[in-house]
Design a protein around this motif. Structure first.
Motif, PDB file in Angstrom:
ATOM      1  N   PRO A 171       0.819  -1.223   0.000  1.00 44.87           N
ATOM      2  CA  PRO A 171       0.000   0.000   0.000  1.00 44.87           C
ATOM      3  C   PRO A 171       0.848   1.266   0.000  1.00 44.87           C
ATOM      4  N   HIS A 172       2.038   1.218   0.611  1.00 44.09           N
ATOM      5  CA  HIS A 172       2.890   2.396   0.683  1.00 44.09           C
ATOM      6  C   HIS A 172       3.245   2.915  -0.704  1.00 44.09           C
ATOM      7  N   ARG A 173       3.375   2.038  -1.649  1.00 45.81           N
ATOM      8  CA  ARG A 173       3.727   2.473  -3.010  1.00 45.81           C
ATOM      9  C   ARG A 173       2.648   3.380  -3.572  1.00 45.81           C
ATOM     10  N   TYR A 174       1.405   2.955  -3.478  1.00 43.91           N
ATOM     11  CA  TYR A 174       0.291   3.778  -3.977  1.00 43.91           C
ATOM     12  C   TYR A 174       0.206   5.089  -3.206  1.00 43.91           C
TER      13      TYR A 174
ATOM     14  N   VAL B 184      -1.866  10.244  -1.569  1.00 44.35           N
ATOM     15  CA  VAL B 184      -3.202  10.058  -1.006  1.00 44.35           C
ATOM     16  C   VAL B 184      -3.251   8.714  -0.277  1.00 44.35           C
ATOM     17  N   VAL B 185      -3.880   8.732   0.891  1.00 46.96           N
ATOM     18  CA  VAL B 185      -4.059   7.507   1.653  1.00 46.96           C
ATOM     19  C   VAL B 185      -5.541   7.293   1.885  1.00 46.96           C
ATOM     20  N   LYS B 186      -6.016   6.085   1.581  1.00 46.00           N
ATOM     21  CA  LYS B 186      -7.398   5.748   1.922  1.00 46.00           C
ATOM     22  C   LYS B 186      -7.404   5.384   3.390  1.00 46.00           C
ATOM     23  N   GLY B 187      -8.248   6.003   4.151  1.00 43.04           N
ATOM     24  CA  GLY B 187      -8.308   5.715   5.580  1.00 43.04           C
ATOM     25  C   GLY B 187      -7.573   6.770   6.383  1.00 43.04           C
ATOM     26  N   ASP B 188      -7.678   6.652   7.664  1.00 41.96           N
ATOM     27  CA  ASP B 188      -7.075   7.582   8.619  1.00 41.96           C
ATOM     28  C   ASP B 188      -5.555   7.434   8.595  1.00 41.96           C
TER      29      ASP B 188
ATOM     30  N   THR C 233       0.531  -3.095  14.986  1.00 43.19           N
ATOM     31  CA  THR C 233       0.172  -2.194  13.895  1.00 43.19           C
ATOM     32  C   THR C 233       1.184  -1.067  13.742  1.00 43.19           C
ATOM     33  N   VAL C 234       1.245  -0.556  12.519  1.00 43.12           N
ATOM     34  CA  VAL C 234       2.065   0.600  12.177  1.00 43.12           C
ATOM     35  C   VAL C 234       1.121   1.589  11.513  1.00 43.12           C
ATOM     36  N   SER C 235       1.255   2.882  11.831  1.00 44.88           N
ATOM     37  CA  SER C 235       0.346   3.852  11.232  1.00 44.88           C
ATOM     38  C   SER C 235       0.665   4.044   9.754  1.00 44.88           C
ATOM     39  N   ARG C 236      -0.358   4.387   8.984  1.00 42.35           N
ATOM     40  CA  ARG C 236      -0.164   4.658   7.564  1.00 42.35           C
ATOM     41  C   ARG C 236       0.850   5.791   7.381  1.00 42.35           C
ATOM     42  N   ARG C 237       0.769   6.801   8.232  1.00 39.77           N
ATOM     43  CA  ARG C 237       1.707   7.927   8.157  1.00 39.77           C
ATOM     44  C   ARG C 237       3.141   7.447   8.364  1.00 39.77           C
ATOM     45  N   ASN C 238       3.357   6.609   9.387  1.00 43.18           N
ATOM     46  CA  ASN C 238       4.696   6.110   9.666  1.00 43.18           C
ATOM     47  C   ASN C 238       5.227   5.260   8.514  1.00 43.18           C
ATOM     48  N   ILE C 239       4.372   4.457   7.918  1.00 40.30           N
ATOM     49  CA  ILE C 239       4.781   3.639   6.770  1.00 40.30           C
ATOM     50  C   ILE C 239       5.295   4.539   5.655  1.00 40.30           C
ATOM     51  N   CYS C 240       4.566   5.619   5.371  1.00 40.63           N
ATOM     52  CA  CYS C 240       4.977   6.523   4.300  1.00 40.63           C
ATOM     53  C   CYS C 240       6.244   7.287   4.661  1.00 40.63           C
TER      54      CYS C 240
ATOM     55  N   VAL D  74       5.053  12.809   0.065  1.00 45.28           N
ATOM     56  CA  VAL D  74       4.603  12.126   1.282  1.00 45.28           C
ATOM     57  C   VAL D  74       3.114  12.383   1.380  1.00 45.28           C
ATOM     58  N   MET D  75       2.394  11.450   1.949  1.00 45.65           N
ATOM     59  CA  MET D  75       0.949  11.622   2.064  1.00 45.65           C
ATOM     60  C   MET D  75       0.601  12.861   2.869  1.00 45.65           C
ATOM     61  N   PRO D  76      -0.550  13.417   2.588  1.00 44.93           N
ATOM     62  CA  PRO D  76      -0.990  14.620   3.341  1.00 44.93           C
ATOM     63  C   PRO D  76      -1.206  14.330   4.810  1.00 44.93           C
TER      64      PRO D  76
END
Length: 150
Positions: free
Chosen positions: A72-75, A81-85, A127-134, A148-150
Motif C-alpha cells: 500500500p505504501h507504493r500507492y 493520497v491515503v485511503k483511511g485515517d 500495527t504501524v500507522s499509515r503515516r509512519n509507513i509513508c 509524502v501523504m498529506p
C-alpha cells in the motif's frame, strides 16, 4: 470436458485480513467480520463461507502483504493520497514471511488435524500507522523526491 476428480480431503483458501474492516483495537481470528461489508469484503466473506461449508475447509487470512517495492505504501507515496485515517494502524507481513507461514499452517493441518479452521497471519509486531509507513518509505533512495501523504 474436464475429468471428474474426487472431492478434496481438505481445502484451504488464502484470504485477507481485510475481511475485518477498519477496527480500532486488536484483531484476532475470533474477531467478528465486518457487519457492513464493502463489496471487496463481501466477496471475501462469500468465498470463505463456501470453503468453511466443506467439513475440512480452512482459511488462512494474511495481513497486508508488502515488499520494499510493493504494498500500500507504493500507492500512497506515488499519489500522495491515503485511503483511511493516516494515523490508523495497519498490520503487515512481508511476502516471504507470509509464504513461510502458509507452509507452516498447511503442515500443521496435516499433522494435527487443524483444530483451528481460521488462522490470522501477520508479522506479530503490531500495527504501524499509515503515516509512519509513508515516512519510512520516502527515506529510501528508491522513493527520493516522491511526495509524502498529506
Amino acid at each position: 470436458l474436464l475429468p471428474k476428480f474426487p472431492p478434496p480431503s481438505t481445502i484451504t483458501l488464502i484470504s485477507s485480513a481485510g475481511v475485518y474492516g477498519n477496527l480500532s483495537g486488536p484483531v484476532t481470528s475470533l474477531t467478528p467480520l465486518s457487519s457492513t461489508p464493502t463489496p471487496r469484503q463481501s466477496n471475501l466473506q462469500s468465498g470463505e463461507s463456501a470453503i468453511l461449508s466443506h467439513p475440512n475447509g480452512y482459511i488462512i487470512r494474511l495481513a497486508g502483504l508488502w515488499t520494499p517495492a510493493r504494498g500500500p505504501h507504493r500507492y500512497w507515496v506515488e499519489n500522495g493520497v491515503v485511503k483511511g485515517d493516516p494515523s490508523g494502524g495497519v498490520n503487515l507481513i512481508h511476502y516471504s514471511d507470509a509464504a513461510k507461514a502458509v507452509i507452516k499452517c498447511l503442515s500443521n493441518l496435516r499433522t494435527y488435524g487443524g483444530e483451528e479452521r481460521v488462522v490470522l497471519v501477520s508479522d506479530g509486531k503490531g500495527t504501524v500507522s499509515r503515516r509512519n509507513i509513508c515516512e519510512v518509505t520516502v527515506k529510501s533512495r528508491k522513493w527520493e523526491g516522491k511526495r509524502v501523504m498529506p
